[in-house]
Design a protein around this motif. Sequence first.
Motif, PDB file in Angstrom:
ATOM      1  N   MET A  88       7.194  -6.049  -0.661  1.00 19.45           N
ATOM      2  CA  MET A  88       6.552  -6.634  -1.833  1.00 19.45           C
ATOM      3  C   MET A  88       7.596  -7.031  -2.873  1.00 19.45           C
ATOM      4  O   MET A  88       7.538  -8.121  -3.449  1.00 19.45           O
ATOM      5  CB  MET A  88       5.558  -5.629  -2.443  1.00 19.45           C
ATOM      6  N   ASN A  89       8.557  -6.164  -3.105  1.00 21.83           N
ATOM      7  CA  ASN A  89       9.600  -6.425  -4.089  1.00 21.83           C
ATOM      8  C   ASN A  89      10.497  -7.581  -3.647  1.00 21.83           C
ATOM      9  O   ASN A  89      10.908  -8.403  -4.468  1.00 21.83           O
ATOM     10  CB  ASN A  89      10.431  -5.159  -4.314  1.00 21.83           C
ATOM     11  N   ILE A 138      10.433   2.595  -5.859  1.00 25.00           N
ATOM     12  CA  ILE A 138      11.110   2.532  -4.560  1.00 25.00           C
ATOM     13  C   ILE A 138      12.256   3.537  -4.509  1.00 25.00           C
ATOM     14  O   ILE A 138      12.413   4.262  -3.517  1.00 25.00           O
ATOM     15  CB  ILE A 138      11.599   1.092  -4.274  1.00 25.00           C
ATOM     16  N   LYS A 139      13.041   3.641  -5.570  1.00 17.05           N
ATOM     17  CA  LYS A 139      14.148   4.609  -5.602  1.00 17.05           C
ATOM     18  C   LYS A 139      13.635   6.047  -5.489  1.00 17.05           C
ATOM     19  O   LYS A 139      14.211   6.870  -4.769  1.00 17.05           O
ATOM     20  CB  LYS A 139      14.960   4.449  -6.888  1.00 17.05           C
ATOM     21  N   GLU A 140      12.574   6.344  -6.213  1.00 11.86           N
ATOM     22  CA  GLU A 140      11.999   7.693  -6.146  1.00 11.86           C
ATOM     23  C   GLU A 140      11.546   8.021  -4.722  1.00 11.86           C
ATOM     24  O   GLU A 140      11.813   9.111  -4.208  1.00 11.86           O
ATOM     25  CB  GLU A 140      10.817   7.816  -7.108  1.00 11.86           C
ATOM     26  N   LEU A 141      10.870   7.069  -4.086  1.00  4.95           N
ATOM     27  CA  LEU A 141      10.375   7.291  -2.732  1.00  4.95           C
ATOM     28  C   LEU A 141      11.519   7.386  -1.716  1.00  4.95           C
ATOM     29  O   LEU A 141      11.466   8.202  -0.790  1.00  4.95           O
ATOM     30  CB  LEU A 141       9.400   6.185  -2.339  1.00  4.95           C
ATOM     31  N   ARG A 164       6.942   7.116   4.048  1.00  6.86           N
ATOM     32  CA  ARG A 164       7.905   6.137   4.585  1.00  6.86           C
ATOM     33  C   ARG A 164       7.263   4.752   4.728  1.00  6.86           C
ATOM     34  O   ARG A 164       7.839   3.747   4.328  1.00  6.86           O
ATOM     35  CB  ARG A 164       8.425   6.606   5.943  1.00  6.86           C
ATOM     36  N   ASP A 165       6.065   4.696   5.284  1.00 10.02           N
ATOM     37  CA  ASP A 165       5.383   3.408   5.465  1.00 10.02           C
ATOM     38  C   ASP A 165       5.085   2.752   4.117  1.00 10.02           C
ATOM     39  O   ASP A 165       5.221   1.541   3.963  1.00 10.02           O
ATOM     40  CB  ASP A 165       4.087   3.588   6.263  1.00 10.02           C
ATOM     41  N   PHE A 166       4.698   3.562   3.140  1.00 13.44           N
ATOM     42  CA  PHE A 166       4.405   3.062   1.806  1.00 13.44           C
ATOM     43  C   PHE A 166       5.645   2.446   1.162  1.00 13.44           C
ATOM     44  O   PHE A 166       5.605   1.331   0.635  1.00 13.44           O
ATOM     45  CB  PHE A 166       3.844   4.199   0.947  1.00 13.44           C
ATOM     46  N   ILE A 224       0.130   0.115   0.743  1.00  9.16           N
ATOM     47  CA  ILE A 224      -0.949   1.099   0.814  1.00  9.16           C
ATOM     48  C   ILE A 224      -0.366   2.480   1.107  1.00  9.16           C
ATOM     49  O   ILE A 224       0.429   2.641   2.029  1.00  9.16           O
ATOM     50  CB  ILE A 224      -1.968   0.733   1.913  1.00  9.16           C
ATOM     51  N   LEU A 225      -0.782   3.448   0.306  1.00  9.10           N
ATOM     52  CA  LEU A 225      -0.486   4.852   0.574  1.00  9.10           C
ATOM     53  C   LEU A 225      -1.821   5.506   0.878  1.00  9.10           C
ATOM     54  O   LEU A 225      -2.631   5.735  -0.022  1.00  9.10           O
ATOM     55  CB  LEU A 225       0.179   5.531  -0.624  1.00  9.10           C
ATOM     56  N   LYS A 226      -2.051   5.720   2.159  1.00 13.26           N
ATOM     57  CA  LYS A 226      -3.291   6.396   2.538  1.00 13.26           C
ATOM     58  C   LYS A 226      -2.942   7.691   3.224  1.00 13.26           C
ATOM     59  O   LYS A 226      -1.927   7.793   3.916  1.00 13.26           O
ATOM     60  CB  LYS A 226      -4.163   5.513   3.413  1.00 13.26           C
ATOM     61  N   ASN A 227      -3.753   8.665   2.999  1.00 13.50           N
ATOM     62  CA  ASN A 227      -3.496  10.018   3.468  1.00 13.50           C
ATOM     63  C   ASN A 227      -4.457  10.365   4.590  1.00 13.50           C
ATOM     64  O   ASN A 227      -5.660  10.162   4.466  1.00 13.50           O
ATOM     65  CB  ASN A 227      -3.644  10.969   2.280  1.00 13.50           C
ATOM     66  N   LEU A 228      -3.917  10.906   5.670  1.00 13.25           N
ATOM     67  CA  LEU A 228      -4.713  11.286   6.828  1.00 13.25           C
ATOM     68  C   LEU A 228      -5.840  12.242   6.451  1.00 13.25           C
ATOM     69  O   LEU A 228      -6.942  12.154   6.985  1.00 13.25           O
ATOM     70  CB  LEU A 228      -3.803  11.903   7.889  1.00 13.25           C
TER      71      LEU A 228
END
Length: 141
Positions: A67-68, A127-130, A58-60, A76-80
């Motif tokens: 950005m768009n 964005i649509k995929e997410l 969601r944050d990503f 950023i997509l960071k994983n815990l």
Amino acid sequence: MKFHLLGEKTKVEIDVLTREYPNSSSYWDVNWVISNVKVEIPGYYVNFTASLRTDEIRDFVNELKSMNRYLTGKAILKNLDSFIHFEGEMDKLGHIDWSGETCYPAGSGAVLSFEFVSDQSHLINLIKELENIIYVFPVIG
């Protein structure tokens, strides 16, 4: 439900499969999703299963939307658990400079770090995929 980070000769595909703990009432447990991560870059192919969080996704997507909209910024997509880390930053020409890192097994395994460039035209589909993934696997709690 898949999303893709695409560039010239680069394809990152993350397939969100199911909630890891669907019957949990805990915010921390219910928002984990089991995902399959594939990375194809010249000379390397990575394919492994990872636990991601719906709030990370969601944050990503929210950062990508910004950005768009403004044609500048960073997402950023960071994983815990440190399975994946992707950062994209848009330059003044509309290119997105991506840096990526995967680690499997998480935290102690083999690490692949790479960079690639994509065009902003890929952003709308990403964005649509997410958004579709967040619709099916919303953040709970």
